[in-house]
Design an enzyme around this catalytic site. Structure first.
Site, mmCIF file in Angstrom:
data_model
loop_
_atom_site.group_PDB
_atom_site.id
_atom_site.type_symbol
_atom_site.label_atom_id
_atom_site.label_comp_id
_atom_site.label_asym_id
_atom_site.label_seq_id
_atom_site.Cartn_x
_atom_site.Cartn_y
_atom_site.Cartn_z
ATOM 1 C CD GLU A 221 -3.118 -1.044 2.114
ATOM 2 O OE1 GLU A 221 -3.030 -0.282 3.094
ATOM 3 O OE2 GLU A 221 -4.129 -1.758 1.902
ATOM 4 C CD GLU B 145 -3.868 -5.822 2.936
ATOM 5 O OE1 GLU B 145 -4.731 -5.148 3.556
ATOM 6 O OE2 GLU B 145 -2.655 -5.578 2.975
HETATM 7 O O1 AHR Z 1 -5.163 -5.999 6.827
HETATM 8 C C1 AHR Z 1 -5.064 -4.906 7.658
HETATM 9 C C2 AHR Z 1 -4.322 -3.729 7.021
HETATM 10 O O2 AHR Z 1 -5.099 -3.220 5.976
HETATM 11 C C3 AHR Z 1 -3.003 -4.040 6.366
HETATM 12 O O3 AHR Z 1 -1.950 -4.013 7.260
HETATM 13 C C4 AHR Z 1 -2.868 -2.930 5.368
HETATM 14 O O4 AHR Z 1 -2.109 -3.320 4.249
HETATM 15 C C5 AHR Z 1 -4.299 -2.549 5.032
HETATM 16 O O5 AHR Z 1 -4.485 -1.201 5.120
#
Ligand code: AHR
Length: 497
Positions: free
Chosen positions: A172, A291
């Site tokens: 990210e 994610e």
């Molecule tokens: O999954 C939780 C968090 O969400 C992770 O650390 C991050 O990459 C995202 O913002």
């Protein structure tokens, strides 16, 4: 409600890449400490990992697990987590403002992942660090022997290289919250140069370039266009992340959020193809949705956590029944994009926004979202077929023309089995589904699994599993036609053999 569907063997989207059923373990909250690892637990193995948790993960058959973060990785010194445990430093972990003891690191995680039958999707730190730390870690993990870092791994007791195949170039990096946040130009250059060095070290690896943290980012999709302009030839995937929530209690709107995911995938796909044309390239860029989940229930509680505590209960969303329906919708969205989405990680796996929860020193239990994930992982392997769907629609606050029927179909040629996954998004009305399956001559109904509950807000706990599937779904398969009744607000898995 009445809906119709045509499913035909020859309407092939693509072979499903099993890695879309991946997940994620970050050094965050109780994911590692108190989740997968708890040396004092009754079921702990000789390395301190909980066997009850391992069993649940094996049941899900998770092909790949992303590690060690997440936001965590952008401040992580991987060297802290290798070598004799008693010599490892305790650090202030800045991303989540906790204490990291480094008791578990790369080697322990690699061995654990192997034990649960998963590959590791490794992330390198491109936040506080860069090319050097990344290529050293790769050498430590993947080089057989005869060099400084590979011999150090051997000295640490791991004679054989881990041979991690898939590597994320940071996490990210478009997010202002990220340690070492970068502009698209800065990240694109760094990712390219890191990719170059890593591939010189090990040409067999696959690399993932950071895409946007969600489709709502102000820099989306320019971020993808600018970064891929640098990294297109050097990487194999671009990442996507998204989390949804029902903050305003509008369930009809909430259950339509899969449409945002669909739009996100379409837009990233188009942006990749624009860069492809611009570069006159023959290469197709694939997507790693590394994610995805529901995340909002725990937001307020997390504000109250004391900074610098060790393994506090962070991001411990307790999922309800409607969350499971949305998770089902997200899974069918991946299946419909099986030609582009080759990896996806349910974020995360244990305790932290997770399908599996644990009590410290106690039980492990299944959240509501465990079930659609289990079903898709179990029955969603094979070829994704494009169903032709005729469904009634509704309008919600943020979406128009939402299909009441959200579906995907997978044909498993090896096992001679076809599975229809279907969410009925109607909150109050059952749906009669007519499905033409005449190309699957001689197939019979094997099972109709249903996840349903009268209360959209019902949750599971360690004591009671209120939301769990049954196999008494009302379906019939006769003369090349399936007729099924999908209860109001339900997740359905109709298996033909
Ligand atoms: O999954 C939780 C968090 O969400 C992770 O650390 C991050 O990459 C995202 O913002």
């Amino acid at each position: 409600l009445k809906a119709r569907m045509i499913v035909d063997k020859s309407f092939r989207i693509a072979e499903v890449d099993n890695r879309i059923y991946g997940s994620f373990i970050e050094h965050l909250g109780r994911a590692v400490y108190g989740g997968i690892y708890e040396p004092g637990h009754d079921t702990a193995d000789e390395h301190g990992f909980r066997s009850d948790v391992k069993e649940l993960i094996r049941e899900l058959n998770v092909p790949i697990i992303r590690y060690p973060g997440g936001n965590f990785v952008s401040g992580y010194n991987w060297e802290d987590g290798v070598g004799p445990v008693e010599e490892r430093p305790t650090r202030l972990e800045l991303a989540w403002r906790t204490i990291e003891t480094n008791e578990v690191g790369t080697n322990e995680f690699a061995a654990w992942a192997k034990d649960v039958g998963s590959e590791v999707m490794m992330a390198v730190n491109l936040g506080s660090r860069g090319i050097d730390a990344a290529r050293n870690l790769l050498e430590y993990c993947n080089h057989p022997k005869g060099s400084y870092w590979s011999d150090l791994r051997r000295k640490h007791g791991y004679e054989q290289p881990h041979n991690f195949k898939t590597w994320c170039l940071g996490n990210e990096m478009d997010g202002p919250w990220q340690i070492g946040h970068k502009t698209a130009e800065e990240y694109g250059r760094l990712a390219l140069e890191t990719a170059k060095a890593m591939r010189l070290m090990d040409p067999s690896i696959e690399l993932v370039s950071c895409g946007s943290s969600s489709s709502a980012m102000a820099t989306f999709p320019e971020w993808e266009a600018v970064t891929l302009d640098h990294t297109y030839d050097a990487v194999d995937y671009v990442s996507l992340h998204t989390y949804y929530g029902n903050r305003d209690g509008d369930s009809a709107n909430y259950l339509a959020r899969g449409m945002d995911m669909d739009y996100f995938i379409q837009t990233v796909r188009s942006t990749c193809d624009y860069i492809k044309s611009k570069k006159r390239s023959k290469k197709t860029m694939y997507l790693s949705f590394d994610e995805w989940n529901v995340w909002y229930h725990s937001n307020n509680a997390d504000q109250k956590i004391e900074p610098w505590s060790f393994a506090p209960p962070q991001l411990e969303d307790v999922y309800n029944f409607e969350d499971a329906l949305l998770v089902g919708s997200m899974l069918v969205t991946f299946l419909r994009h099986a030609d582009r989405v080759k990896m996806a990680c349910l974020a995360q796996l244990v305790n932290v926004i997770a399908p599996i929860m644990t009590e410290n020193n106690g039980r492990a239990w299944k959240q509501t979202i465990f079930y659609p994930y289990l079903h898709a992982s179990k029955y969603g392997r094979g070829v994704s077929l494009q169903p032709i769907v005729d469904s009634p629609k509704y309008d919600a606050k943020d979406f128009t023309d939402v299909l009441y029927l959200d579906s995907a179909v997978v044909y498993n040629e090896a096992d001679d089995e076809v599975t229809i996954f279907a969410v009925n998004r109607s909150l109050d009305t059952a749906m009669d589904l007519d499905c033409d399956v005449r190309s699957f001559e001689g197939y019979q109904l094997a099972e109709h699994l249903v996840l349903e509950h009268d209360d959209l807000k019902a949750v599971n706990t360690a004591e009671e599993e209120k939301v769990k599937p049954h196999n008494r779904g009302q379906s019939e398969c006769k003369d090349g036609k399936v007729t099924a009744r999908l209860p109001k607000a339900s997740w359905n898995v109709i298996r033909l053999k």
